[in-house]
Write an enzyme that holds these catalytic residues in place. Structure first.
Site, PDB file in Angstrom:
ATOM      1  N   TYR A   1       0.822  -1.223   0.000  1.00 26.35           N
ATOM      2  CA  TYR A   1       0.000   0.000   0.000  1.00 26.35           C
ATOM      3  C   TYR A   1       0.854   1.271   0.000  1.00 26.35           C
ATOM      4  O   TYR A   1       0.573   2.215   0.740  1.00 26.35           O
ATOM      5  CB  TYR A   1      -0.916   0.047   1.240  1.00 26.35           C
ATOM      6  CG  TYR A   1      -1.794  -1.160   1.433  1.00 26.35           C
ATOM      7  CD1 TYR A   1      -2.671  -1.572   0.431  1.00 26.35           C
ATOM      8  CD2 TYR A   1      -1.763  -1.883   2.632  1.00 26.35           C
ATOM      9  CE1 TYR A   1      -3.479  -2.672   0.614  1.00 26.35           C
ATOM     10  CE2 TYR A   1      -2.578  -2.993   2.812  1.00 26.35           C
ATOM     11  CZ  TYR A   1      -3.429  -3.382   1.799  1.00 26.35           C
ATOM     12  OH  TYR A   1      -4.223  -4.474   1.978  1.00 26.35           O
TER      13      TYR A   1
ATOM     14  N   TYR B   1     -14.090  -5.270   4.286  1.00 26.36           N
ATOM     15  CA  TYR B   1     -12.768  -5.642   3.770  1.00 26.36           C
ATOM     16  C   TYR B   1     -12.528  -7.112   4.096  1.00 26.36           C
ATOM     17  O   TYR B   1     -12.679  -7.530   5.246  1.00 26.36           O
ATOM     18  CB  TYR B   1     -11.666  -4.786   4.417  1.00 26.36           C
ATOM     19  CG  TYR B   1     -10.287  -5.251   4.011  1.00 26.36           C
ATOM     20  CD1 TYR B   1      -9.763  -4.927   2.755  1.00 26.36           C
ATOM     21  CD2 TYR B   1      -9.516  -6.065   4.848  1.00 26.36           C
ATOM     22  CE1 TYR B   1      -8.510  -5.386   2.361  1.00 26.36           C
ATOM     23  CE2 TYR B   1      -8.263  -6.526   4.457  1.00 26.36           C
ATOM     24  CZ  TYR B   1      -7.774  -6.188   3.212  1.00 26.36           C
ATOM     25  OH  TYR B   1      -6.537  -6.647   2.814  1.00 26.36           O
TER      26      TYR B   1
ATOM     27  N   ASP C   1     -16.510 -13.023   8.792  1.00 23.18           N
ATOM     28  CA  ASP C   1     -15.078 -12.772   8.716  1.00 23.18           C
ATOM     29  C   ASP C   1     -14.646 -12.195  10.062  1.00 23.18           C
ATOM     30  O   ASP C   1     -14.765 -10.994  10.302  1.00 23.18           O
ATOM     31  CB  ASP C   1     -14.810 -11.800   7.549  1.00 23.18           C
ATOM     32  CG  ASP C   1     -13.341 -11.452   7.411  1.00 23.18           C
ATOM     33  OD1 ASP C   1     -12.565 -11.774   8.330  1.00 23.18           O
ATOM     34  OD2 ASP C   1     -12.985 -10.848   6.381  1.00 23.18           O
TER      35      ASP C   1
ATOM     36  N   LYS D   1      -5.506 -13.246  11.945  1.00 27.08           N
ATOM     37  CA  LYS D   1      -4.717 -12.243  12.687  1.00 27.08           C
ATOM     38  C   LYS D   1      -4.189 -12.667  14.084  1.00 27.08           C
ATOM     39  O   LYS D   1      -3.019 -12.949  14.202  1.00 27.08           O
ATOM     40  CB  LYS D   1      -5.504 -10.952  12.774  1.00 27.08           C
ATOM     41  CG  LYS D   1      -5.663 -10.325  11.373  1.00 27.08           C
ATOM     42  CD  LYS D   1      -5.611  -8.835  11.375  1.00 27.08           C
ATOM     43  CE  LYS D   1      -5.275  -8.276  10.024  1.00 27.08           C
ATOM     44  NZ  LYS D   1      -6.379  -8.261   9.053  1.00 27.08           N
TER      45      LYS D   1
HETATM   46  C1  LIG Z   1      -6.614  -8.534   7.621  1.00 26.59           C
HETATM   47  C2  LIG Z   1      -7.948  -8.986   7.213  1.00 26.59           C
HETATM   48  C3  LIG Z   1      -8.132  -9.861   6.128  1.00 26.59           C
HETATM   49  C4  LIG Z   1      -6.986 -10.331   5.261  1.00 26.59           C
HETATM   50  O1  LIG Z   1      -6.051 -11.074   5.960  1.00 26.59           O
HETATM   51  P1  LIG Z   1      -4.581 -11.256   5.331  1.00 26.59           P
HETATM   52  O2  LIG Z   1      -3.894 -12.163   6.308  1.00 26.59           O
HETATM   53  O3  LIG Z   1      -3.964  -9.906   5.262  1.00 26.59           O
HETATM   54  O4  LIG Z   1      -4.743 -11.885   3.994  1.00 26.59           O
HETATM   55  C5  LIG Z   1      -9.427 -10.249   5.822  1.00 26.59           C
HETATM   56  N1  LIG Z   1     -10.475  -9.839   6.557  1.00 26.59           N
HETATM   57  C6  LIG Z   1     -10.331  -9.006   7.603  1.00 26.59           C
HETATM   58  C7  LIG Z   1     -11.538  -8.599   8.386  1.00 26.59           C
HETATM   59  C8  LIG Z   1      -9.076  -8.543   7.964  1.00 26.59           C
HETATM   60  O5  LIG Z   1      -8.944  -7.704   8.989  1.00 26.59           O
END
Ligand SMILES: *Cc1c(COP(=O)(O)O)cnc(C)c1O
Length: 419
Positions: free
Chosen positions: A16, A144, A238, A267
């Protein structure tokens, strides 16, 4: 600062980043607890916890011990036709922790890929049970879900990151979160019209992270759950950002008292130590992939799937959640963030101050010069990365009250004087 030349960065491509104009990145050489040491020996207090991952702070001894032990025993082995204890243990612990019958765990190594797998599972589930034509995903503005091509098609299209690719992305269905009567009606209309082409609905529960740390109430998740049931659509959550305590409960979906059909985690799964992600599906979904023919099987398998080092540290991270009062620490952080960020509300240029769990956000009308603002924070000895129009904190749950105060006072200071 140590002098750098362009040659030092000659082979690095940063994320980015407009590399022609961006300021030179700082160089980290060591971490410990909530601190990052730079090459000139200055330390920064980390307000971001390495992109929201390092929930126990850096270099936690229990996690390091698990990592070293696993490295000496079996750092990696393939997962095709072979299993191992670290993965089996982790899968069963995740199944225990997650609500209801979210029982089947598919391991990958990044959040984006965990979400890709979630979407593949949802689409193939419908095919496997004989529902033809359910190939689209419904997602929400502000969402996202990762940077891979498939995920770009369900991220908020107006956030600037993905518009260049619009022509090659599969068309999906985008809606507003049902936050009021009007948006709820609109969503119902979309579902009424399109449900026969929709495999799954996807959302980040309670907080849309990369979309700008936007919060919504748990009731919205209840509405989504009942709409999914009504229209036979799978509910994918997610929880890559929200999972593992960040919003005050182990998983954000607990606050709505509902269970998604598929959940994606990453994460903080390994406490920020190793890349690892998990897609967890209900048993009933898994069962739809069982048959006497090969066609029904899930055709996915990352090379480093269920890497034993990563699974071992994830198990160690779960130990810490079991043994230590992590969720209480999150509550304490929440209270302190509320109290200490509150003064920002009265400054001109501040649009909103909001806190949930260990997430503190100051939303501004506009950040004119993010690079200068970031520099200012570094000069104050804190690692805070404003983006879009927000300044936020997502510290380690182990941060001391005094370190947290240094982070919040840096934000208050900047908002008072520099916006
Ligand atoms: C960070 C994130 C992703 C992507 O994860 P990566 O390990 O960077 O591919 C997807 N969804 C959410 C909600 C995120 O915070």
């Amino acid at each position: 600062m140590t002098a750098h030349t362009a040659a030092d960065l000659a082979h690095i491509w940063l994320p980015y980043t407009q590399m022609k104009t961006a300021p030179y990145p700082i160089k980290a050489i060591e971490t410990s607890g909530s601190r990052i040491t730079l090459e000139d020996r200055r330390t920064l207090i980390d307000g971001v916890a390495a992109w929201w991952t390092a929930c126990h702070g850096y270099n936690h001894p229990h996690i390091l011990e698990a990592l070293i032990h696993q490295a000496k025993t079996m750092p990696h082995v393939m997962f095709g036709g072979m299993v191992h204890d670290p993965a089996q243990k982790l899968a069963s612990r995740l199944a225990q922790l997650l609500p209801d019958n979210l029982n089947r765990v598919f391991f990958t190594d990044s959040g984006s890929v965990a979400m890709e797998v979630a979407v593949k599972i949802a689409i193939q589930y419908h095919l496997n049970i004989g529902h033809q034509g359910r190939t689209k995903i419904l997602s929400f503005r502000g969402g996202y879900h990762g940077d891979t091509l498939g995920m770009m098609s369900i991220c908020d299209p107006e956030e600037g990151m993905h518009h260049l690719f619009a022509d090659i992305l599969p068309p999906q269905i985008l809606a507003d979160l049902p936050i009021d009567e009007k948006s709820t009606q609109q969503l119902e209309q979309i579902l009424e019209q399109h449900h026969q082409s929709i495999a799954a609905l996807v959302t980040e529960p309670l907080v849309q992270g990369a979309g700008g740390m936007l919060f919504h109430s748990a009731n919205i998740l209840k509405t989504l759950r009942s709409l999914c049931d009504k229209y036979n659509i799978l509910f994918i959550m997610d929880e890559i950002f929200t999972g593992f305590g960040r919003t005050g409960t182990m998983f954000a979906c607990e606050q709505a008292n509902i269970t998604p059909d598929i959940i994606a985690l990453s994460k903080a799964l390994t406490g920020g130590t190793m890349p690892l992600a998990a897609t967890v599906a209900r048993e009933s979904i898994f069962n739809a992939f069982l048959s006497n023919t090969a066609e029904k099987a899930l055709m996915h398998g990352p090379t480093f799937m269920a890497n034993p080092l990563a699974c071992a540290v994830a198990n160690a991270s779960l130990d810490l959640f079991e043994q230590l009062p992590r969720l209480e620490q999150v509550q304490n952080i929440e209270r302190q963030l509320q109290k200490e960020l509150e003064p920002c509300r009265s400054f001109s240029g501040v649009k909103d101050v909001r806190v949930l769990g260990a997430i503190g956000v100051v939303e501004l009308d506009k950040i004119k010069d993010p690079d200068t603002l970031r520099r200012l924070f570094i000069d104050k000895g804190v690692w805070i990365r404003p983006f879009r129009n927000i300044i936020y904190l997502t510290p380690a749950f182990t941060i001391t009250p005094s370190d947290l105060s240094l982070l919040t006072s840096a934000i208050v200071d900047v908002c008072r004087n520099n916006i």
